[in-house]
Design an enzyme around this catalytic site. Structure first.
Site, PDB file in Angstrom:
ATOM      1  N   ILE A   4       5.364  -3.340  -7.734  1.00  0.00           N
ATOM      2  CA  ILE A   4       4.613  -2.081  -7.881  1.00  0.00           C
ATOM      3  C   ILE A   4       5.260  -1.050  -6.964  1.00  0.00           C
ATOM      4  O   ILE A   4       5.174  -1.155  -5.747  1.00  0.00           O
ATOM      5  CB  ILE A   4       3.139  -2.272  -7.462  1.00  0.00           C
ATOM      6  CG1 ILE A   4       2.495  -3.420  -8.241  1.00  0.00           C
ATOM      7  CG2 ILE A   4       2.364  -0.968  -7.649  1.00  0.00           C
ATOM      8  CD1 ILE A   4       1.164  -3.870  -7.688  1.00  0.00           C
ATOM      9  N   ARG A   5       5.936  -0.081  -7.534  1.00  0.00           N
ATOM     10  CA  ARG A   5       6.680   0.911  -6.719  1.00  0.00           C
ATOM     11  C   ARG A   5       7.469   0.190  -5.628  1.00  0.00           C
ATOM     12  O   ARG A   5       7.428   0.546  -4.448  1.00  0.00           O
ATOM     13  CB  ARG A   5       5.732   1.937  -6.109  1.00  0.00           C
ATOM     14  CG  ARG A   5       5.064   2.841  -7.144  1.00  0.00           C
ATOM     15  CD  ARG A   5       4.330   4.004  -6.508  1.00  0.00           C
ATOM     16  NE  ARG A   5       3.278   3.557  -5.622  1.00  0.00           N
ATOM     17  CZ  ARG A   5       3.106   3.970  -4.370  1.00  0.00           C
ATOM     18  NH1 ARG A   5       3.909   4.863  -3.865  1.00  0.00           N
ATOM     19  NH2 ARG A   5       2.129   3.510  -3.650  1.00  0.00           N
ATOM     20  N   HIS A  49       4.705  -8.517  -4.579  1.00  0.00           N
ATOM     21  CA  HIS A  49       3.341  -8.898  -4.187  1.00  0.00           C
ATOM     22  C   HIS A  49       2.986 -10.275  -4.736  1.00  0.00           C
ATOM     23  O   HIS A  49       2.470 -10.367  -5.854  1.00  0.00           O
ATOM     24  CB  HIS A  49       2.333  -7.905  -4.768  1.00  0.00           C
ATOM     25  CG  HIS A  49       2.462  -6.521  -4.238  1.00  0.00           C
ATOM     26  ND1 HIS A  49       1.744  -6.073  -3.166  1.00  0.00           N
ATOM     27  CD2 HIS A  49       3.238  -5.491  -4.622  1.00  0.00           C
ATOM     28  CE1 HIS A  49       2.057  -4.818  -2.909  1.00  0.00           C
ATOM     29  NE2 HIS A  49       2.966  -4.443  -3.786  1.00  0.00           N
ATOM     30  N   ARG A  80      12.836   3.280  -0.713  1.00  0.00           N
ATOM     31  CA  ARG A  80      11.484   3.164  -1.269  1.00  0.00           C
ATOM     32  C   ARG A  80      11.502   3.427  -2.772  1.00  0.00           C
ATOM     33  O   ARG A  80      12.375   4.117  -3.283  1.00  0.00           O
ATOM     34  CB  ARG A  80      10.552   4.163  -0.576  1.00  0.00           C
ATOM     35  CG  ARG A  80      10.414   3.907   0.906  1.00  0.00           C
ATOM     36  CD  ARG A  80       9.814   5.089   1.649  1.00  0.00           C
ATOM     37  NE  ARG A  80       8.470   5.373   1.250  1.00  0.00           N
ATOM     38  CZ  ARG A  80       8.023   6.597   0.974  1.00  0.00           C
ATOM     39  NH1 ARG A  80       8.806   7.633   1.066  1.00  0.00           N
ATOM     40  NH2 ARG A  80       6.771   6.767   0.594  1.00  0.00           N
ATOM     41  N   CYS A 106       6.164  -5.361   0.424  1.00  0.00           N
ATOM     42  CA  CYS A 106       6.299  -4.040  -0.184  1.00  0.00           C
ATOM     43  C   CYS A 106       6.215  -2.932   0.873  1.00  0.00           C
ATOM     44  O   CYS A 106       7.155  -2.765   1.634  1.00  0.00           O
ATOM     45  CB  CYS A 106       5.273  -3.888  -1.301  1.00  0.00           C
ATOM     46  SG  CYS A 106       5.785  -2.655  -2.498  1.00  0.00           S
ATOM     47  N   GLU A 116       0.610 -12.006  -3.444  1.00  0.00           N
ATOM     48  CA  GLU A 116      -0.845 -12.134  -3.235  1.00  0.00           C
ATOM     49  C   GLU A 116      -1.622 -11.689  -4.469  1.00  0.00           C
ATOM     50  O   GLU A 116      -2.780 -12.050  -4.643  1.00  0.00           O
ATOM     51  CB  GLU A 116      -1.285 -11.357  -1.980  1.00  0.00           C
ATOM     52  CG  GLU A 116      -1.439  -9.858  -2.127  1.00  0.00           C
ATOM     53  CD  GLU A 116      -0.116  -9.106  -2.166  1.00  0.00           C
ATOM     54  OE1 GLU A 116       0.954  -9.742  -2.123  1.00  0.00           O
ATOM     55  OE2 GLU A 116      -0.153  -7.857  -2.260  1.00  0.00           O
ATOM     56  N   GLY A 128       0.870  -1.166   0.000  1.00  0.00           N
ATOM     57  CA  GLY A 128       0.000   0.000   0.000  1.00  0.00           C
ATOM     58  C   GLY A 128       0.905   1.213   0.000  1.00  0.00           C
ATOM     59  O   GLY A 128       1.767   1.332  -0.856  1.00  0.00           O
ATOM     60  N   GLU A 129       0.766   2.053   0.973  1.00  0.00           N
ATOM     61  CA  GLU A 129       1.654   3.212   1.103  1.00  0.00           C
ATOM     62  C   GLU A 129       2.150   3.242   2.549  1.00  0.00           C
ATOM     63  O   GLU A 129       1.372   3.476   3.473  1.00  0.00           O
ATOM     64  CB  GLU A 129       0.920   4.495   0.717  1.00  0.00           C
ATOM     65  CG  GLU A 129       1.713   5.758   0.939  1.00  0.00           C
ATOM     66  CD  GLU A 129       3.120   5.724   0.357  1.00  0.00           C
ATOM     67  OE1 GLU A 129       3.304   5.347  -0.813  1.00  0.00           O
ATOM     68  OE2 GLU A 129       4.065   6.068   1.094  1.00  0.00           O
ATOM     69  N   SER A 130       3.445   2.993   2.712  1.00  0.00           N
ATOM     70  CA  SER A 130       4.004   2.820   4.062  1.00  0.00           C
ATOM     71  C   SER A 130       3.866   4.073   4.915  1.00  0.00           C
ATOM     72  O   SER A 130       3.622   3.986   6.123  1.00  0.00           O
ATOM     73  CB  SER A 130       5.461   2.398   3.966  1.00  0.00           C
ATOM     74  OG  SER A 130       6.207   3.340   3.211  1.00  0.00           O
TER      75      SER A 130
HETATM   76  N1  GLN Z   1       6.361   2.698  -2.433  1.00  0.00           N
HETATM   77  C1  GLN Z   1       5.312   2.364  -1.515  1.00  0.00           C
HETATM   78  C2  GLN Z   1       5.633   2.888  -0.118  1.00  0.00           C
HETATM   79  O1  GLN Z   1       6.523   3.652   0.049  1.00  0.00           O
HETATM   80  C3  GLN Z   1       5.107   0.864  -1.461  1.00  0.00           C
HETATM   81  C4  GLN Z   1       4.440   0.362  -2.714  1.00  0.00           C
HETATM   82  C5  GLN Z   1       3.672  -0.904  -2.522  1.00  0.00           C
HETATM   83  O2  GLN Z   1       3.414  -1.340  -1.389  1.00  0.00           O
HETATM   84  N2  GLN Z   1       3.254  -1.501  -3.618  1.00  0.00           N
HETATM   85  O3  GLN Z   1       4.954   2.525   0.799  1.00  0.00           O
END
Ligand code: GLN
Length: 188
Positions: free
Chosen positions: A135-136, A171, A109, A80, A173, A48-50
């Site tokens: 993903i990112r 990921h 990140r 992630c 999942e 998600g977004e940490s």
């Molecule tokens: N770049 C995101 C972060 O800093 C992580 C991306 C992800 O969980 N797919 O949280």
């Protein structure tokens, strides 16, 4: 008896992890408050977004209890953003972002580019080939002595383990590959 596994459920890929864990026979708790940490035998910190998850954890007054439980050895799988949260140090935190300091690793990140560079790859891990979505994705840029590397892509570390923790940049999942979750459940 079914293993009781929590998924931190504020944000991110919660449902996908919950579905995967149920498919593997677990009783799943969607964790949104600290008291639920006493009802589970392991926890997944999803992608998600940490920095958002960090903010929410502090707002819900749950950050310190979660960090303590994980440092005491509650088994954890971080994917992630979840891996980022487990790190000791971030090279490029968002303003004010803190980690839970569970794994002796440093992380950068978004090390594999922005959202549009997302990709599904089959990668080698110590558990076998895993189909993984990036993903990112973060990169582990320092690995402490107590940490085992379980996966690399082009020489870059994207998976680590410790006796009660697994952290991966990708990921599984999202691809339906249960290899990593099965390894996590062996710790639970
Ligand atoms: N770049 C995101 C972060 O800093 C992580 C991306 C992800 O969980 N797919 O949280």
């Amino acid at each position: 008896m079914a293993k009781r596994v929590g998924v931190l459920a504020f944000q991110g890929g919660v449902r996908e992890h919950a579905d995967m864990l149920r498919g593997l026979g677990c009783e799943v708790t969607l964790v949104k408050k600290a008291s639920q940490l006493d009802e589970i035998d392991g926890i997944v910190l999803p992608g998600g977004e940490s920095s958002t998850m960090d903010r929410i954890l502090r707002r819900f007054d749950m950050r310190d209890q979660l960090a303590e439980k994980l440092q005491e050895g509650l088994p954890v799988l971080g994917t992630c953003a979840g891996l980022i949260m487990l790190a000791h140090h971030l090279e490029d935190p968002a303003p004010g972002q803190e980690t839970l300091d569970v794994l002796d690793i440093d992380v950068r990140r978004n090390a594999f580019g922005p959202q549009r560079d997302s990709a599904v790859e089959r990668i080698e891990t110590t558990f076998g080939v895993v189909e993984a979505a990036f993903i990112r994705a973060p990169e582990v840029v320092r690995v402490g002595e107590s940490i085992e590397v379980i996966a690399r892509v082009d020489g870059r570390v994207v998976g680590v383990s410790a006796p009660t923790a697994l952290g991966i940049s990708f990921h599984p999942e999202l691809t339906g590959d249960s290899t990593i979750h099965e390894q996590f459940l062996a710790l639970v």
